[in-house]
Motif scaffolding. Structure first.
Motif, PDB file in Angstrom:
ATOM      1  N   ARG A  51       1.022  -1.125   0.105  1.00 41.40           N
ATOM      2  CA  ARG A  51       0.055   0.108   0.075  1.00 41.40           C
ATOM      3  C   ARG A  51       0.795   1.433   0.003  1.00 41.40           C
ATOM      4  NH1 ARG A  51      -4.215   0.283   4.489  1.00 41.40           N
ATOM      5  NH2 ARG A  51      -2.447   0.667   5.432  1.00 41.40           N
ATOM      6  N   GLU A  52       1.947   1.497   0.755  1.00 42.28           N
ATOM      7  CA  GLU A  52       2.755   2.482   0.988  1.00 42.28           C
ATOM      8  C   GLU A  52       3.236   2.966  -0.333  1.00 42.28           C
ATOM      9  OE1 GLU A  52       5.210   2.558   4.103  1.00 42.28           O
ATOM     10  OE2 GLU A  52       3.841   1.930   5.752  1.00 42.28           O
ATOM     11  N   ASN A  53       4.169   1.870  -1.045  1.00 40.70           N
ATOM     12  CA  ASN A  53       4.556   2.147  -2.331  1.00 40.70           C
ATOM     13  C   ASN A  53       3.715   2.366  -3.324  1.00 40.70           C
ATOM     14  OD1 ASN A  53       7.353   1.968  -1.285  1.00 40.70           O
ATOM     15  ND2 ASN A  53       7.052  -0.057  -1.454  1.00 40.70           N
ATOM     16  N   LYS A 111      13.917   0.181 -10.686  1.00 36.40           N
ATOM     17  CA  LYS A 111      14.621   0.753  -9.591  1.00 36.40           C
ATOM     18  C   LYS A 111      14.868  -0.093  -8.318  1.00 36.40           C
ATOM     19  CE  LYS A 111      13.129   5.505 -10.826  1.00 36.40           C
ATOM     20  NZ  LYS A 111      12.385   6.390 -10.354  1.00 36.40           N
ATOM     21  N   ASN A 112      13.838  -1.005  -8.315  1.00 32.61           N
ATOM     22  CA  ASN A 112      13.942  -1.898  -6.963  1.00 32.61           C
ATOM     23  C   ASN A 112      14.072  -3.290  -7.216  1.00 32.61           C
ATOM     24  OD1 ASN A 112      13.398   0.134  -4.925  1.00 32.61           O
ATOM     25  ND2 ASN A 112      11.752   0.765  -6.471  1.00 32.61           N
ATOM     26  N   ALA A 113      14.862  -3.611  -8.272  1.00 35.91           N
ATOM     27  CA  ALA A 113      14.708  -4.975  -8.827  1.00 35.91           C
ATOM     28  C   ALA A 113      15.692  -5.924  -7.729  1.00 35.91           C
ATOM     29  CB  ALA A 113      15.558  -5.108  -9.985  1.00 35.91           C
ATOM     30  N   LYS A 114      16.240  -5.136  -6.748  1.00 32.52           N
ATOM     31  CA  LYS A 114      16.794  -5.889  -5.790  1.00 32.52           C
ATOM     32  C   LYS A 114      15.794  -6.602  -4.646  1.00 32.52           C
ATOM     33  CE  LYS A 114      19.745  -2.588  -5.683  1.00 32.52           C
ATOM     34  NZ  LYS A 114      20.456  -1.759  -4.949  1.00 32.52           N
ATOM     35  N   GLN A 115      14.866  -5.968  -4.633  1.00 28.98           N
ATOM     36  CA  GLN A 115      13.952  -6.265  -3.603  1.00 28.98           C
ATOM     37  C   GLN A 115      12.739  -6.831  -4.155  1.00 28.98           C
ATOM     38  OE1 GLN A 115      12.755  -2.172  -2.104  1.00 28.98           O
ATOM     39  NE2 GLN A 115      14.862  -1.823  -1.444  1.00 28.98           N
ATOM     40  N   ASP A 116      13.039  -7.891  -4.959  1.00 34.28           N
ATOM     41  CA  ASP A 116      11.834  -8.845  -5.408  1.00 34.28           C
ATOM     42  C   ASP A 116      10.930  -9.203  -4.517  1.00 34.28           C
ATOM     43  OD1 ASP A 116      12.992  -8.651  -7.849  1.00 34.28           O
ATOM     44  OD2 ASP A 116      14.047 -10.419  -7.796  1.00 34.28           O
ATOM     45  N   ILE A 117       9.533  -9.386  -4.798  1.00 34.41           N
ATOM     46  CA  ILE A 117       8.691 -10.123  -3.747  1.00 34.41           C
ATOM     47  C   ILE A 117       8.559 -11.560  -3.894  1.00 34.41           C
ATOM     48  CG2 ILE A 117       6.052 -10.256  -3.615  1.00 34.41           C
ATOM     49  CD1 ILE A 117       5.745  -7.543  -4.514  1.00 34.41           C
ATOM     50  N   ILE A 118       8.682 -12.014  -2.777  1.00 36.80           N
ATOM     51  CA  ILE A 118       8.712 -13.613  -2.701  1.00 36.80           C
ATOM     52  C   ILE A 118       7.342 -14.232  -2.203  1.00 36.80           C
ATOM     53  CG2 ILE A 118      11.268 -13.535  -2.767  1.00 36.80           C
ATOM     54  CD1 ILE A 118      10.809 -14.159   0.471  1.00 36.80           C
TER      55      ILE A 118
END
Length: 172
Positions: free
Chosen positions: A29-31, A75-82
């Motif tokens: 939600r925040e993002n 920009k946030n590719a390192k923080q993939d959703i798992i």
């Protein structure tokens, strides 16, 4: 010639759709709120160039939203959703609850979130294009560089996967 709606009219009529498009991919939600705000700032800055004869306000904003999500994910590719299973298997305690899931109060939203969370980003993108942006299979095929029959088959398999995830949730 069509009358051009005011930016306020566009905002009020399209906010929910833009939010849904972004959330289906981001699942936070925040993002999502930050990206949606960015979408409307971009739209406001480009409003003079918006032509209702070329695209509806909804289509125009959907494209801006889809592009903004793509930019965010790059920009946030390192923080993939798992997936939850990957989360548990990676050694985290199972007692730790998903913060986003805790924030959802509507049971249907919680249910949809848990299904979307188990999908790959490319699968969520396909659902976003079909149900968030309401594109036809042909339009999706053109958008991602495929053909209509391949998209129809992918959607069929994806919906079956969603159904299987849902059934597993019901049985647990």
């Amino acid at each position: 010639m069509m009358d051009k709606p005011t930016f306020e009219e566009i905002y009020l009529s399209c906010y929910d759709r833009v939010y849904k498009i972004v959330y289906m991919r981001i699942l936070d939600r925040e993002n999502t709120e930050d990206i949606v705000q960015e979408v409307f700032i971009k739209a406001m800055n480009a409003y003079e160039r918006f032509d209702p004869e070329i695209a509806s306000p909804s289509t125009w904003l959907s494209r801006i939203a889809a592009n903004s999500v793509t930019d965010y994910l790059r920009k946030n590719a390192k923080q993939d959703i798992i997936s939850f299973d990957e989360y548990v298997e990676s050694g985290y305690e199972t007692g730790v609850e998903d913060k986003e899931l805790l924030n959802l109060t509507d049971e249907n939203a919680r249910y949809a979130y848990t299904i979307l969370k188990d999908l790959k980003d490319s699968e969520r993108e396909l659902l976003m294009l079909r149900y968030g942006m309401e594109l036809s299979y042909g339009e999706i095929a053109e958008h991602i560089g495929s053909n209509e029959k391949a998209i129809a088959k992918r959607m069929e398999r994806l919906l079956e996967k969603c159904k299987k995830i849902a059934e597993e949730q019901i049985n647990t």
